[in-house]
Motif scaffolding. Structure first.
Motif, PDB file in Angstrom:
ATOM      1  N   GLN A 399      32.540  26.766 -35.381  1.00  0.00           N
ATOM      2  CA  GLN A 399      33.445  27.061 -33.815  1.00  0.00           C
ATOM      3  C   GLN A 399      34.276  28.041 -33.428  1.00  0.00           C
ATOM      4  O   GLN A 399      34.411  28.726 -34.505  1.00  0.00           O
ATOM      5  CB  GLN A 399      34.988  25.989 -33.640  1.00  0.00           C
ATOM      6  N   ASP A 403      39.272  29.240 -30.216  1.00  0.00           N
ATOM      7  CA  ASP A 403      38.474  28.502 -29.353  1.00  0.00           C
ATOM      8  C   ASP A 403      39.253  27.118 -30.505  1.00  0.00           C
ATOM      9  O   ASP A 403      39.730  25.996 -29.877  1.00  0.00           O
ATOM     10  CB  ASP A 403      37.202  28.108 -29.665  1.00  0.00           C
ATOM     11  N   PHE A 404      38.780  27.262 -32.025  1.00  0.00           N
ATOM     12  CA  PHE A 404      39.336  26.443 -32.463  1.00  0.00           C
ATOM     13  C   PHE A 404      41.562  26.063 -32.783  1.00  0.00           C
ATOM     14  O   PHE A 404      41.454  24.612 -33.114  1.00  0.00           O
ATOM     15  CB  PHE A 404      39.392  26.692 -34.321  1.00  0.00           C
ATOM     16  N   PRO A 409      36.177  23.464 -26.416  1.00  0.00           N
ATOM     17  CA  PRO A 409      35.222  23.664 -27.307  1.00  0.00           C
ATOM     18  C   PRO A 409      34.719  24.816 -27.146  1.00  0.00           C
ATOM     19  O   PRO A 409      34.719  25.445 -26.368  1.00  0.00           O
ATOM     20  CB  PRO A 409      33.992  22.657 -26.167  1.00  0.00           C
ATOM     21  N   SER A 410      33.069  25.493 -28.108  1.00  0.00           N
ATOM     22  CA  SER A 410      32.922  26.570 -28.146  1.00  0.00           C
ATOM     23  C   SER A 410      31.381  26.518 -27.796  1.00  0.00           C
ATOM     24  O   SER A 410      30.335  25.641 -28.175  1.00  0.00           O
ATOM     25  CB  SER A 410      32.653  27.437 -29.505  1.00  0.00           C
ATOM     26  N   ILE A 413      27.992  29.668 -30.065  1.00  0.00           N
ATOM     27  CA  ILE A 413      28.291  30.788 -31.172  1.00  0.00           C
ATOM     28  C   ILE A 413      27.938  32.235 -31.474  1.00  0.00           C
ATOM     29  O   ILE A 413      26.461  32.304 -31.317  1.00  0.00           O
ATOM     30  CB  ILE A 413      27.773  29.512 -32.347  1.00  0.00           C
ATOM     31  N   PRO A 424      27.597  24.725 -31.757  1.00  0.00           N
ATOM     32  CA  PRO A 424      28.571  24.187 -31.856  1.00  0.00           C
ATOM     33  C   PRO A 424      28.875  22.733 -32.029  1.00  0.00           C
ATOM     34  O   PRO A 424      28.151  21.729 -32.365  1.00  0.00           O
ATOM     35  CB  PRO A 424      28.537  24.216 -30.150  1.00  0.00           C
ATOM     36  N   SER A 425      30.097  22.527 -32.544  1.00  0.00           N
ATOM     37  CA  SER A 425      30.592  20.952 -33.422  1.00  0.00           C
ATOM     38  C   SER A 425      32.343  21.516 -33.032  1.00  0.00           C
ATOM     39  O   SER A 425      32.551  22.870 -33.224  1.00  0.00           O
ATOM     40  CB  SER A 425      30.407  21.279 -35.043  1.00  0.00           C
ATOM     41  N   ARG A 426      32.760  20.854 -32.862  1.00  0.00           N
ATOM     42  CA  ARG A 426      34.486  19.852 -32.869  1.00  0.00           C
ATOM     43  C   ARG A 426      34.953  20.137 -33.991  1.00  0.00           C
ATOM     44  O   ARG A 426      35.795  19.460 -34.132  1.00  0.00           O
ATOM     45  CB  ARG A 426      34.718  19.547 -31.517  1.00  0.00           C
TER      46      ARG A 426
END
Length: 520
Positions: A399, A403-404, A409-410, A413, A424-426
């Motif tokens: 991420q 955004d983190f 969300p991203s 990447i 991409p991952s939350r």
């Protein structure tokens, strides 16, 4: 005449010996032709102010030739006759330096390593990125050289009261490391150079009469009247002698084995978080206060950040300038990230662990059933969650940094050094809240320390868990043997008494000395 001087010069002057000689001649009001040689003894960069300077301690030879004697004299290792022997389990820095010190003290070391030699383990390490295959006995954590062999080779330590850092650096130099490690304030070998040095250390052990056994997994202790007198291995073989246990911070099966054998253990705090990756040129600009970055004469810039958030430390860990992020799982079904740098620190990226301090009492109630292994089980479960978030692959979740922090969300990447690929991952959502919330606040604080650090040019990659051992093996402060089991010497990171190559090496030497003293 030979003089030792402390000087403070520009990066350009520090880069060239001739420039240093001209600087000293000017300061001393003598002709530079009288200076016949210069040896740099210590070197550090001061980038606290707008103008970056280099501090040098130099030995200056005036009107006499340069003496190229060793900065640290080499150690002479003699043959061991085998009348006294000890078992050393684990061929990481703790085990290797313990074995070498045993030889100095006239004790034959039998070095047992569950993984492969330092060259052959490269194939298995490559398979993690290319095929997603993790060999549980040959990976970034297990194999000759331990976790440090292919995870950077940084030699900086604050553990200077436990033993001689210079002695450890001297032994590494004696086995092929650059003399720069004796000079630089933050010495570093590099993952491309360290394997050959490790191989030479192994050859010294063998040449002196010691034994080294690879792919030899220790599965139990041999006991006699409550004293450890040897080990049992998975292939049925046994080896006799008091035991230095230097198995590293990732040998979970060893902790389980010790618990089964009723060896006292303690849960220990660790730190968990993410790997943070920036473009290196951005870190250079920030740390060197220049849009031009590091320029021609400075190395890739480092950083070190620490703060307190809601009663727990948040800090950078294992910072790798000009490095890469690597997949560091030690068993199937895990996803773990770590960082490393080659000797030239020449990649496009920099990375660092960004982690939150965690105490055993911070864990959810369900982990308390595991008692002394509670932190280990929590660590393992988080790595399994990370693996599942990555669709059961080594393609890590990532991420963008801002955004983190902002909980967004991203969608895309940026390019990364991570060889297995990113998706991409939350992380802000699936990381435990008591970790992610502290990381977010820590990133905001670090962004205030260093303008430009908190940026969406940077990415966070999950998950970083292997900062230290989740278990401590208690030992007596004087004898260094286990507090309840004579003949067992818990050593290094895996025992909970060290962190990093140098402190583990120092601890290995101390354990060897304690073991040899018990023979008397």
């Amino acid at each position: 005449m030979v003089e030792e001087l402390q000087i403070r010069v520009s990066p350009k002057v520090a880069y060239y010996h001739d420039e240093i000689a001209h600087y000293i001649a000017s300061e001393r009001h003598i002709s530079h032709t009288r200076i016949k040689g210069i040896r740099i003894l210590k070197r550090s960069i001061d980038a606290r102010k707008q103008r970056v300077m280099v501090n040098l301690k130099v030995r200056v030879f005036i009107d006499e030739p340069l003496n190229n004697a060793h900065l640290i004299p080499p150690i002479k290792y003699n043959k061991v006759d085998g009348t006294r022997q000890a078992v050393v389990v684990g061929a990481g820095p703790g085990g290797l330096f313990a074995a070498l010190r045993l030889i100095e003290l006239g004790v034959k070391p039998i070095l047992l390593e569950r993984g492969k030699n330092v060259v052959d383990r490269r194939v298995d390490i490559a398979k993690i990125s290319r095929e997603g295959i993790v060999d549980p006995n040959s990976n970034y954590s297990f194999g000759e050289g331990g976790a440090g062999a292919y995870s950077d080779g940084k030699l900086y330590t604050r553990s200077k009261k436990r033993g001689s850092v210079d002695r450890i650096l001297g032994i590494l130099h004696q086995h092929g490391a650059s003399e720069n490690i004796l000079i630089d304030a933050h010495p570093h070998i590099g993952s491309d150079k360290l394997p050959l040095i490790i191989e030479r250390m192994r050859n010294t052990i063998i040449d002196c009469g010691g034994e080294v056994h690879f792919q030899t997994l220790v599965t139990g202790l041999q006991m006699n009247d409550g004293e450890v007198v040897g080990v049992k291995c998975a292939d049925g073989s046994t080896f006799d002698g008091p035991v230095i246990l230097a198995t590293g911070h990732s040998a979970r099966d060893v902790y389980a084995m010790l618990k089964a054998e009723n060896v006292a253990l303690e849960a220990k705090g660790i730190a968990i978080g993410v790997r943070l990756e920036h473009p290196q040129h951005l870190i250079d600009q920030i740390q060197y206060h220049s849009k031009q970055g590091r320029g021609e004469y400075l190395p890739a810039a480092e950083y070190s950040f620490v703060t307190q958030v809601d009663g727990r430390g948040v800090y950078s860990f294992c910072m790798c300038p000009g490095g890469v992020v690597v997949p560091a799982a030690s068993a199937p079904g895990q996803l773990v990230v770590n960082g490393m740098s080659p000797s030239n620190r020449g990649t496009y990226w920099s990375n660092s662990g960004m982690v939150v301090e965690i105490h055993p009492e911070d864990l959810p109630a369900k982990y308390q059933q595991y008692q002394e292994l509670a932190m280990m089980h929590y660590q393992e479960d988080l790595e399994r969650t990370c693996f599942e978030q990555a669709n059961c692959s080594q393609v890590a979740g990532a991420q963008r940094m801002k955004d983190f922090v902002e909980g967004k969300p991203s969608k895309l990447i940026p390019p990364s050094s991570f060889p297995a690929g990113l998706q991409p991952s939350r992380l802000d959502q699936w990381l435990p809240e008591f970790i992610s919330s502290r990381l977010r606040k820590g990133f905001v604080t670090f962004g205030k320390y260093a303008k430009g650090f908190l940026t969406n040019e940077a990415i966070v990659i999950g998950v970083e868990t292997r900062t230290s051992s989740p278990v401590r093996i208690p030992r007596d402060k004087e004898t260094l043997s286990h507090i309840e089991v004579k003949g067992l010497y818990p050593c290094g990171e895996g025992a909970g008494y060290a962190g990093g190559i140098v402190s583990s090496a120092i601890d290995g030497e101390r354990c060897a000395e304690a073991l040899a003293a018990a023979f008397e």
